[in-house]
Design an enzyme around this catalytic site. Structure first.
Site, PDB file in Angstrom:
ATOM      1  N   THR A 197      -3.503  -2.261  -6.164  1.00  0.00           N
ATOM      2  CA  THR A 197      -3.945  -1.019  -6.798  1.00  0.00           C
ATOM      3  C   THR A 197      -4.353  -1.198  -8.249  1.00  0.00           C
ATOM      4  OG1 THR A 197      -2.576   0.297  -5.315  1.00  0.00           O
ATOM      5  CG2 THR A 197      -3.231   1.328  -7.392  1.00  0.00           C
ATOM      6  N   ASN A 237      -0.165  -5.729  -9.582  1.00  0.00           N
ATOM      7  CA  ASN A 237       0.620  -4.549  -9.943  1.00  0.00           C
ATOM      8  C   ASN A 237       1.780  -4.933 -10.852  1.00  0.00           C
ATOM      9  OD1 ASN A 237      -0.990  -2.855  -8.416  1.00  0.00           O
ATOM     10  ND2 ASN A 237       0.401  -2.798  -6.666  1.00  0.00           N
ATOM     11  N   LYS A 277      -1.344   8.312  -8.709  1.00  0.00           N
ATOM     12  CA  LYS A 277      -0.561   7.204  -9.257  1.00  0.00           C
ATOM     13  C   LYS A 277      -0.871   7.052 -10.741  1.00  0.00           C
ATOM     14  CE  LYS A 277      -0.595   4.370  -5.029  1.00  0.00           C
ATOM     15  NZ  LYS A 277      -0.975   3.041  -4.473  1.00  0.00           N
ATOM     16  N   ASP A 278       0.159   6.744 -11.510  1.00  0.00           N
ATOM     17  CA  ASP A 278      -0.079   6.542 -12.942  1.00  0.00           C
ATOM     18  C   ASP A 278      -1.021   5.377 -13.191  1.00  0.00           C
ATOM     19  OD1 ASP A 278       1.672   4.226 -12.664  1.00  0.00           O
ATOM     20  OD2 ASP A 278       3.384   5.506 -13.084  1.00  0.00           O
ATOM     21  N   HIS A 319       0.380   2.397   4.170  1.00  0.00           N
ATOM     22  CA  HIS A 319       1.641   1.661   4.064  1.00  0.00           C
ATOM     23  C   HIS A 319       2.688   2.176   5.055  1.00  0.00           C
ATOM     24  CE1 HIS A 319       0.848  -0.958   0.711  1.00  0.00           C
ATOM     25  NE2 HIS A 319       0.489   0.036  -0.081  1.00  0.00           N
ATOM     26  N   HIS A 332      -9.060  -1.150  -3.117  1.00  0.00           N
ATOM     27  CA  HIS A 332      -8.855  -2.223  -2.139  1.00  0.00           C
ATOM     28  C   HIS A 332      -8.895  -1.610  -0.752  1.00  0.00           C
ATOM     29  CE1 HIS A 332      -4.785  -0.658  -1.559  1.00  0.00           C
ATOM     30  NE2 HIS A 332      -4.613  -0.716  -2.862  1.00  0.00           N
ATOM     31  N   HIS A 388      -1.563  -4.503   1.928  1.00  0.00           N
ATOM     32  CA  HIS A 388      -2.822  -5.135   1.526  1.00  0.00           C
ATOM     33  C   HIS A 388      -2.465  -6.224   0.529  1.00  0.00           C
ATOM     34  CE1 HIS A 388      -2.197  -2.690  -2.074  1.00  0.00           C
ATOM     35  NE2 HIS A 388      -1.906  -1.707  -1.229  1.00  0.00           N
TER      36      HIS A 388
END
Length: 538
Positions: free
Chosen positions: A71, A92, A153-154, A288, A330, A472
């Site tokens: 991500t 990440n 997401k931040d 996920h 992704h 992923h």
């Protein structure tokens, strides 16, 4: 959640923008884990926002070229025009053994200098992003322009907006919040949080599945302790925020907040062009939690298509002149159990012996060393040698670890830090890159591991499935290949099979809105095939 989207917002008459002029509002959308495989599979079924975007300049062979298909690295490419090797966002999380805190890990969007920050309870920050975003460049040449980000997401919001945006909001597990200090919160933030809190306080009934999704509904048993997947419909108990995050309602809430920010801030209504980056994160959590090929993903993508349609309709009613680009950070891979049932015989879960702790123990036993030897949480990607080892022992340990990894049947390649440092960055078509070229594209001399391990095709690096069942992060095209869709009212359709990189997005948008980027300053190049965009001379 579409009630929140339409209920919070008013409406005005539709206006058709003058296509010859730059758009007054640029909307950059990233759908987390939205592979081109999924885009190709569901494209005939889209009737809403994704259908609209597909009618513009549609590149089905976009690429996040790098091997670290996660991500944070992916989002760092979209509005910078740079690969992770230049953005510095290699993963990440990575390891920094020089840190004084006991947690040696570093989260990509944290400021570890803040007391009490850790990879699990971190202080959100764009500190580690080494390059400017399009929003930063826009505000340098046009101070009246606004740069805004909102995401599930931040790390998506941070990596697409960079330093000092006007507004930045993201979900923290309970509400939409921000890391920006001294910035007044628009009223729509509190309204959206209240709407989501009310939504979470009540149980959610299962969604009604259309025939397309019913045809994909089949329960699949999962190895490793996970619950069966494939036939879910997003029923949820009251207060279950984790299940909300892995449901279509999550992106509905994010798009509602984005639409509200556009309206309240009057984005696209001033003399200067404004930019909003939107991170739709639900597809990643659905992938996920359930995999990519069951009823759950079908329901999610059809719902996203409708929610995007509602989102664009709200903007249309405001008479906004806007341009959109949609892509992904992704792709993703389905659960191996369903793949095996479909005859994909190389699909498998990773051998737990490949985790760094286990390989480190084997190396220690072979060489008579003490300590963990290898440091890392994953059986693939960046793996670090224990800095407490003597230099000679580190060299021996690296040689032994590489040999062990390369001998394992689930490992495609293991590259050392020195190998990657010496490798050249590819300038060729991303679909033809070698494994070392893919790994080099997300290599950073200061942050990358002492070795980088790439697993074989269809090897899922999850052995314990009690939390997540699919993921992923591989160098294979099911994780690298993503759609890139440009749209603006009046744009003629362009369907391209060309293999392009997501780093082309930022320079293309910059050319569209008149933001100069010095030649050679970024990795990406403007796409001349997008109608209405005049690229600078090369």
């Amino acid at each position: 959640m579409r009630k929140t989207l339409t209920g919070l917002l008013g409406a005005t008459l539709l206006a058709t923008p003058a296509f010859a002029a730059p758009p007054k509002l640029v909307i950059a959308i990233s759908v987390d884990q939205f592979s081109s495989d999924l885009f190709d599979e569901y494209r005939p079924a889209f009737t809403g926002g994704l259908a609209r975007l597909s009618s513009g300049a549609a590149f089905r062979n976009g690429y996040q070229g790098h091997a670290a298909s996660e991500t944070c690295p992916g989002h760092s490419t979209i509005l910078t025009g740079d690969r992770p090797a230049r953005t510095g966002i290699i993963a990440n999380n990575w390891v920094d053994q020089s840190q004084t805190r006991s947690d040696k890990g570093v989260y990509c969007a944290e400021d570890e200098r803040v007391a009490g920050s850790s990879t699990s309870h971190y202080t959100v920050s764009p500190l580690h992003l080494r390059v400017p975003t399009l929003g930063e460049r826009l505000k340098q040449v046009s101070p009246a322009s606004r740069s805004v980000a909102v995401a599930g997401k931040d790390r998506a919001a941070v990596m697409m907006s960079g330093q000092r945006p006007d507004q930045r909001w993201y979900w923290d597990g309970k509400r939409y919040t921000t890391d920006l200090v001294g910035v007044r919160a628009p009223a729509v933030v509190a309204a959206t949080n209240a709407a989501v809190a009310k939504l979470l306080a009540a149980p959610a009934d299962p969604l009604e599945a259309p025939p397309l999704c019913v045809a994909k509904s089949k329960s699949v048993a999962i190895e490793g302790g996970g619950m069966p997947v494939g036939a879910g419909a997003f029923a949820r108990a009251a207060g279950d925020a984790r299940s909300f995050r892995a449901s279509p309602q999550f992106d509905g809430a994010t798009l509602a907040l984005a639409a509200g920010l556009i309206q309240e801030m009057k984005l696209g209504k001033g003399e200067a062009t404004d930019l909003i980056a939107i991170g739709a994160s639900a597809t990643d959590y659905v992938g996920h939690s359930y995999g990519t090929e069951g009823q759950e993903m079908c329901l999610n993508l059809l719902s996203l298509d409708r929610d995007l349609g509602d989102f664009f309709a709200v903007l249309d009613r405001q008479g906004l002149d806007y341009a959109v680009v949609l892509t992904a950070d992704h792709g993703g891979n389905d659960v191996p159990e369903r793949q095996q049932a479909a005859g994909i015989h190389d699909a498998a879960r990773v051998d737990p012996a490949l985790f760094p702790a286990q390989v480190g123990k084997a190396v220690a036993a072979e060489l008579g060393l003490k300590g963990p030897v290898l440091i890392g949480d994953s059986p693939f990607g960046d793996i670090y040698l224990d800095r407490a080892l003597a230099p000679a022992d580190r060299k021996r340990a690296l040689t032994a670890a590489v040999a062990l990894y390369q001998a394992h049947p689930q490992v495609e390649a293991a590259f050392t830090h020195d190998q990657l440092r010496r490798a050249k960055l590819s300038t060729g078509s991303p679909d033809a890159w070698s494994m070392i070229e893919r790994a080099r594209s997300s290599f950073d001399d200061q942050r990358s591991g002492d070795l980088v391990v790439l697993l074989r095709r269809r090897v899922t690096p999850i052995a314990d499935t009690k939390s997540y069942v699919a993921t992923h992060g591989s160098p294979w095209d099911y994780d690298r290949r993503v759609p890139i869709l440009f749209w603006r009212a009046g744009m003629p359709a362009v369907a391209s099979e060309a293999a392009i990189e997501t780093i082309a997005i930022a320079p293309t948008l910059a050319a569209w809105i008149g933001v100069p980027i010095e030649r050679g300053a970024i990795d990406g190049s403007c796409l001349m095939s997008v109608p209405g965009v005049t690229c600078p001379a090369r």
